[in-house]
Scaffold this motif. Structure first.
Motif, PDB file in Angstrom:
ATOM      1  N   THR A 188      60.616  99.693  48.195  1.00  0.00           N
ATOM      2  CA  THR A 188      59.457  98.810  48.048  1.00  0.00           C
ATOM      3  C   THR A 188      59.752  97.451  48.685  1.00  0.00           C
ATOM      4  N   ILE A 189      60.948  96.941  48.461  1.00  0.00           N
ATOM      5  CA  ILE A 189      61.333  95.651  49.050  1.00  0.00           C
ATOM      6  C   ILE A 189      61.261  95.741  50.581  1.00  0.00           C
ATOM      7  N   ALA A 190      61.807  96.833  51.125  1.00  0.00           N
ATOM      8  CA  ALA A 190      61.841  96.977  52.581  1.00  0.00           C
ATOM      9  C   ALA A 190      60.429  96.996  53.163  1.00  0.00           C
ATOM     10  N   SER A 191      59.496  97.736  52.531  1.00  0.00           N
ATOM     11  CA  SER A 191      58.183  97.787  53.178  1.00  0.00           C
ATOM     12  C   SER A 191      57.430  96.481  53.008  1.00  0.00           C
ATOM     13  N   ASN A 192      57.713  95.749  51.934  1.00  0.00           N
ATOM     14  CA  ASN A 192      57.079  94.438  51.790  1.00  0.00           C
ATOM     15  C   ASN A 192      57.598  93.429  52.802  1.00  0.00           C
ATOM     16  N   LEU A 193      58.874  93.555  53.112  1.00  0.00           N
ATOM     17  CA  LEU A 193      59.447  92.672  54.138  1.00  0.00           C
ATOM     18  C   LEU A 193      58.662  92.801  55.421  1.00  0.00           C
ATOM     19  N   ARG A 194      58.458  94.088  55.782  1.00  0.00           N
ATOM     20  CA  ARG A 194      57.727  94.355  57.027  1.00  0.00           C
ATOM     21  C   ARG A 194      56.352  93.711  56.981  1.00  0.00           C
ATOM     22  N   GLU A 195      55.674  93.935  55.827  1.00  0.00           N
ATOM     23  CA  GLU A 195      54.305  93.416  55.734  1.00  0.00           C
ATOM     24  C   GLU A 195      54.234  91.903  55.728  1.00  0.00           C
ATOM     25  N   LEU A 348      59.675 111.855  53.734  1.00  0.00           N
ATOM     26  CA  LEU A 348      60.407 111.060  54.726  1.00  0.00           C
ATOM     27  C   LEU A 348      59.974 111.401  56.144  1.00  0.00           C
ATOM     28  N   ARG A 349      59.476 112.640  56.307  1.00  0.00           N
ATOM     29  CA  ARG A 349      59.071 113.072  57.652  1.00  0.00           C
ATOM     30  C   ARG A 349      57.680 112.582  58.031  1.00  0.00           C
ATOM     31  N   VAL A 350      56.805 112.371  57.022  1.00  0.00           N
ATOM     32  CA  VAL A 350      55.417 112.024  57.340  1.00  0.00           C
ATOM     33  C   VAL A 350      55.290 110.521  57.567  1.00  0.00           C
ATOM     34  N   GLU A 351      54.861 110.164  58.745  1.00  0.00           N
ATOM     35  CA  GLU A 351      54.740 108.744  59.073  1.00  0.00           C
ATOM     36  C   GLU A 351      53.680 108.079  58.189  1.00  0.00           C
ATOM     37  N   GLY A 352      53.984 106.934  57.669  1.00  0.00           N
ATOM     38  CA  GLY A 352      52.999 106.224  56.833  1.00  0.00           C
ATOM     39  C   GLY A 352      53.203 106.497  55.349  1.00  0.00           C
ATOM     40  N   ALA A 353      53.954 107.580  55.013  1.00  0.00           N
ATOM     41  CA  ALA A 353      54.197 107.886  53.596  1.00  0.00           C
ATOM     42  C   ALA A 353      55.521 107.253  53.200  1.00  0.00           C
ATOM     43  N   ARG A 354      55.660 106.980  51.902  1.00  0.00           N
ATOM     44  CA  ARG A 354      56.939 106.445  51.439  1.00  0.00           C
ATOM     45  C   ARG A 354      57.514 107.399  50.413  1.00  0.00           C
ATOM     46  N   PRO A 355      58.838 107.510  50.356  1.00  0.00           N
ATOM     47  CA  PRO A 355      59.388 108.501  49.428  1.00  0.00           C
ATOM     48  C   PRO A 355      59.391 108.040  47.973  1.00  0.00           C
ATOM     49  N   ASN A 356      58.458 107.186  47.598  1.00  0.00           N
ATOM     50  CA  ASN A 356      58.307 106.827  46.187  1.00  0.00           C
ATOM     51  C   ASN A 356      57.137 107.648  45.642  1.00  0.00           C
ATOM     52  N   LYS A 373      51.695 112.110  43.275  1.00  0.00           N
ATOM     53  CA  LYS A 373      51.232 110.725  43.452  1.00  0.00           C
ATOM     54  C   LYS A 373      52.206 110.046  44.385  1.00  0.00           C
ATOM     55  N   ILE A 374      51.680 109.384  45.399  1.00  0.00           N
ATOM     56  CA  ILE A 374      52.562 108.755  46.383  1.00  0.00           C
ATOM     57  C   ILE A 374      52.184 107.289  46.557  1.00  0.00           C
ATOM     58  N   GLU A 375      53.199 106.441  46.491  1.00  0.00           N
ATOM     59  CA  GLU A 375      52.931 105.014  46.699  1.00  0.00           C
ATOM     60  C   GLU A 375      52.751 104.750  48.187  1.00  0.00           C
ATOM     61  N   ILE A 376      51.738 103.993  48.517  1.00  0.00           N
ATOM     62  CA  ILE A 376      51.613 103.594  49.918  1.00  0.00           C
ATOM     63  C   ILE A 376      51.529 102.081  49.988  1.00  0.00           C
ATOM     64  N   SER A 377      51.822 101.571  51.158  1.00  0.00           N
ATOM     65  CA  SER A 377      51.890 100.110  51.256  1.00  0.00           C
ATOM     66  C   SER A 377      50.492  99.520  51.166  1.00  0.00           C
ATOM     67  N   GLU A 378      50.459  98.257  50.784  1.00  0.00           N
ATOM     68  CA  GLU A 378      49.186  97.592  50.558  1.00  0.00           C
ATOM     69  C   GLU A 378      48.307  97.644  51.798  1.00  0.00           C
ATOM     70  N   PRO A 407      49.602 120.907  47.261  1.00  0.00           N
ATOM     71  CA  PRO A 407      49.390 120.082  46.059  1.00  0.00           C
ATOM     72  C   PRO A 407      48.186 119.180  46.229  1.00  0.00           C
ATOM     73  N   HIS A 408      47.723 118.664  45.100  1.00  0.00           N
ATOM     74  CA  HIS A 408      46.688 117.653  45.152  1.00  0.00           C
ATOM     75  C   HIS A 408      47.398 116.316  45.382  1.00  0.00           C
ATOM     76  N   ILE A 409      47.035 115.618  46.457  1.00  0.00           N
ATOM     77  CA  ILE A 409      47.738 114.366  46.777  1.00  0.00           C
ATOM     78  C   ILE A 409      46.919 113.164  46.298  1.00  0.00           C
ATOM     79  N   THR A 410      47.544 112.299  45.539  1.00  0.00           N
ATOM     80  CA  THR A 410      46.878 111.063  45.135  1.00  0.00           C
ATOM     81  C   THR A 410      47.668 109.885  45.680  1.00  0.00           C
ATOM     82  N   LEU A 411      47.003 109.031  46.444  1.00  0.00           N
ATOM     83  CA  LEU A 411      47.699 107.856  46.968  1.00  0.00           C
ATOM     84  C   LEU A 411      47.522 106.708  45.985  1.00  0.00           C
ATOM     85  N   VAL A 412      48.620 106.089  45.618  1.00  0.00           N
ATOM     86  CA  VAL A 412      48.524 105.008  44.632  1.00  0.00           C
ATOM     87  C   VAL A 412      49.119 103.725  45.211  1.00  0.00           C
ATOM     88  N   GLU A 413      48.808 102.622  44.553  1.00  0.00           N
ATOM     89  CA  GLU A 413      49.281 101.330  45.049  1.00  0.00           C
ATOM     90  C   GLU A 413      50.790 101.206  44.945  1.00  0.00           C
TER      91      GLU A 413
END
Ligand code: DLL
Length: 436
Positions: A188-195, A348-356, A373-378, A407-413
């Motif tokens: 989470t820290i790493a993707s926020n740095l980028r943003e 890890l393979r899907v671009e834009g997804a995070r392994p959280n 449920k997958i966390e995605i960046s803001e 699976p049913h995919i839910t993107l969460v904050e």
């Protein structure tokens, strides 16, 4: 670097002698002071006077998580409560928590052990150590805090809660050189740095210690790359002490178990039979210096292997493999066995997804349904719906291709999956068995 050279590089025969002396003292202490052990040893017909070698340990009954739940809050304590100077509790999400207590001596030992783990990762008095583990009943924050102060580092107790941007400004402005957190928080820290447009090269980070939840070498590579630091694994559990049970050295060939304080075994989880070095099984720990809550043959539920032999760093302690999962982390969905590592690899393979992520299985109309449920960046979360849908479909297709189930995919904050109990992400939630 080795913090307590004479202990950590002790010849094996001396270590075993020390272990048996300490074990005998511990057995006497628990037999005298803890009704659970007195009754348990008597019922199993164990004469503790006859435990004369570490190998005799197998004669003793196990202690389980259920035993600790049943002793809530203080029935496992082996000293009068006036001698307890600190209380922590485990982050269990089901049932009653497990309460652990430390005496003054326990705290002294604990800080020495986390100091060992920090030193093994190359952290010194010259470092600014940002502790982004929660400071709470969870052992991560305070456990490492005392060790970091003990080695004379400049400690930044940022904890894991609160505003993430603030966490990043602290990292940048205070010139953090060592970051300690859960691996999911590091992501989470790493993707926020980028943003926030902060380039990792503009930071002073050089080393990170991560733990408290399973993480793979692929996640390690991602964290190292995105934060430009050298990442070390550290393992521990509140029941046994907290962080400081084991940690990696620069050779990263397993985590050195602090065997002068804990005896480690690996057993077959089905039969309880001890397994030798190299065989995968359940990790079992016996504390041999703890005064507050000593535990005998505690079954951790964590899977691992042990390796013997002196490490290139000179430490003689056995090394445990990285813990990739807990025994009960495997879920079977419509006959397909899935372990967290598989889900992580796909993400890890899907671009834009995070392994959280968090995998939730439930039964609907007699059928297993898997939701991820997958966390995605803001950035993506606030983006147009079309992009989110595309990402969802891409992830679902990858799951179907790899596992044969959609699976049913839910993107969460971002940062919405971490639990309050230590800031870990609870990877598997099985509503069918009530396991959360
Ligand atoms: O997680 C203590 C800790 C804090 C360890 C900070 C390392 C760093 P508990 O909350 O009681 O204590 O959770 C213990 O977490 O039985 C494992 O299942 C898991 N765990 C801990 N470290 C690792 C790791 C702390 N490095 C439970 N890799 C343990 C995999 C880990 N799993």
């Amino acid at each position: 670097m080795i913090y307590q050279q004479s202990c950590e590089t002790m010849p094996r025969d001396e270590l075993e002698q020390l272990q048996i002396e300490r074990l005998q003292m511990t057995l006497n202490r628990v037999y005298r002071n803890v009704a659970f052990y007195r009754k348990g040893f008597d019922a199993a017909g164990v004469d503790i006077g006859k435990i004369r070698s570490v190998g005799d340990l197998k004669e003793l009954p196990f202690t389980t998580k259920e035993d600790l739940h049943a002793s809530y809050p203080y029935d496992m304590f082996a000293v009068p409560l006036k001698d307890i100077v600190r209380i922590h509790s485990s982050s269990g999400t089901t049932g009653r928590p497990i309460v652990v207590g430390y005496t003054k001596n326990d705290i002294q030992h604990w800080s020495a052990l986390t100091a060992r783990v920090l030193t093994a990762a190359g952290i010194t008095e010259h470092d600014f150590v940002q502790i982004a583990f929660e400071y709470s009943l969870f052992t991560g924050g305070l456990g490492f805090h005392y060790g970091a102060e003990r080695i004379g580092a400049s400690v930044i107790p940022s904890s894991a809660s609160g505003n993430i941007q603030k966490q990043l400004y602290i990292m940048k402005d205070y010139k953090t050189s060592a970051l300690l957190s859960t691996p999911s928080f590091a992501i989470t820290i790493a993707s926020n740095l980028r943003e926030m447009g902060i380039h990792p090269e503009s930071l002073n980070l050089r080393v990170g210690i991560f733990g408290a939840e399973p993480w793979s070498d692929a996640i390690r590579a991602r964290i190292e790359d995105e934060l430009r630091l050298d990442a070390y694994d550290s393992y521990g559990l509140s029941e046994i002490m907290g962080p400081g049970v084991s940690g990696e050295c620069a050779h990263k060939c397993g985590l050195h178990v602090n065997e002068d304080h804990f005896i480690v075994e690996v057993i077959d989880p089905a039969t309880g039979a001890p397994l030798g070095y190299g065989a995968e099984g359940e990790l079992v720990f016996t504390t041999i210096t703890k005064e507050g809550v000593p535990l005998i043959r505690y079954r951790t539920g964590d899977l691992g292997t042990l390796t013997g032999g002196t490490c290139e760093c000179g430490r003689t302690f056995a090394r445990m493999s990285r813990v990739s999962r807990r025994i009960d982390d495997m879920i079977i969905v419509r006959g397909v066995k899935i372990v967290p590592r598989q889900i992580e690899e796909i993400l890890l393979r899907v671009e834009g997804a995070r392994p959280n992520y968090q995998a939730i299985v439930r039964a609907e109309n007699g059928e297993d349904v898997l939701e991820i449920k997958i966390e995605i960046s803001e950035g993506i979360f606030n983006d147009e719906l079309k992009k989110m849908l595309e990402l969802k479909n891409k992830i679902a297709r990858s799951f179907e291709a790899d596992l044969g189930i959609a699976p049913h995919i839910t993107l969460v904050e971002q940062d919405s999956l971490r639990s309050a109990g230590g800031g870990k992400v609870n990877r598997i939630v099985d509503m069918r068995s009530g396991r959360v």
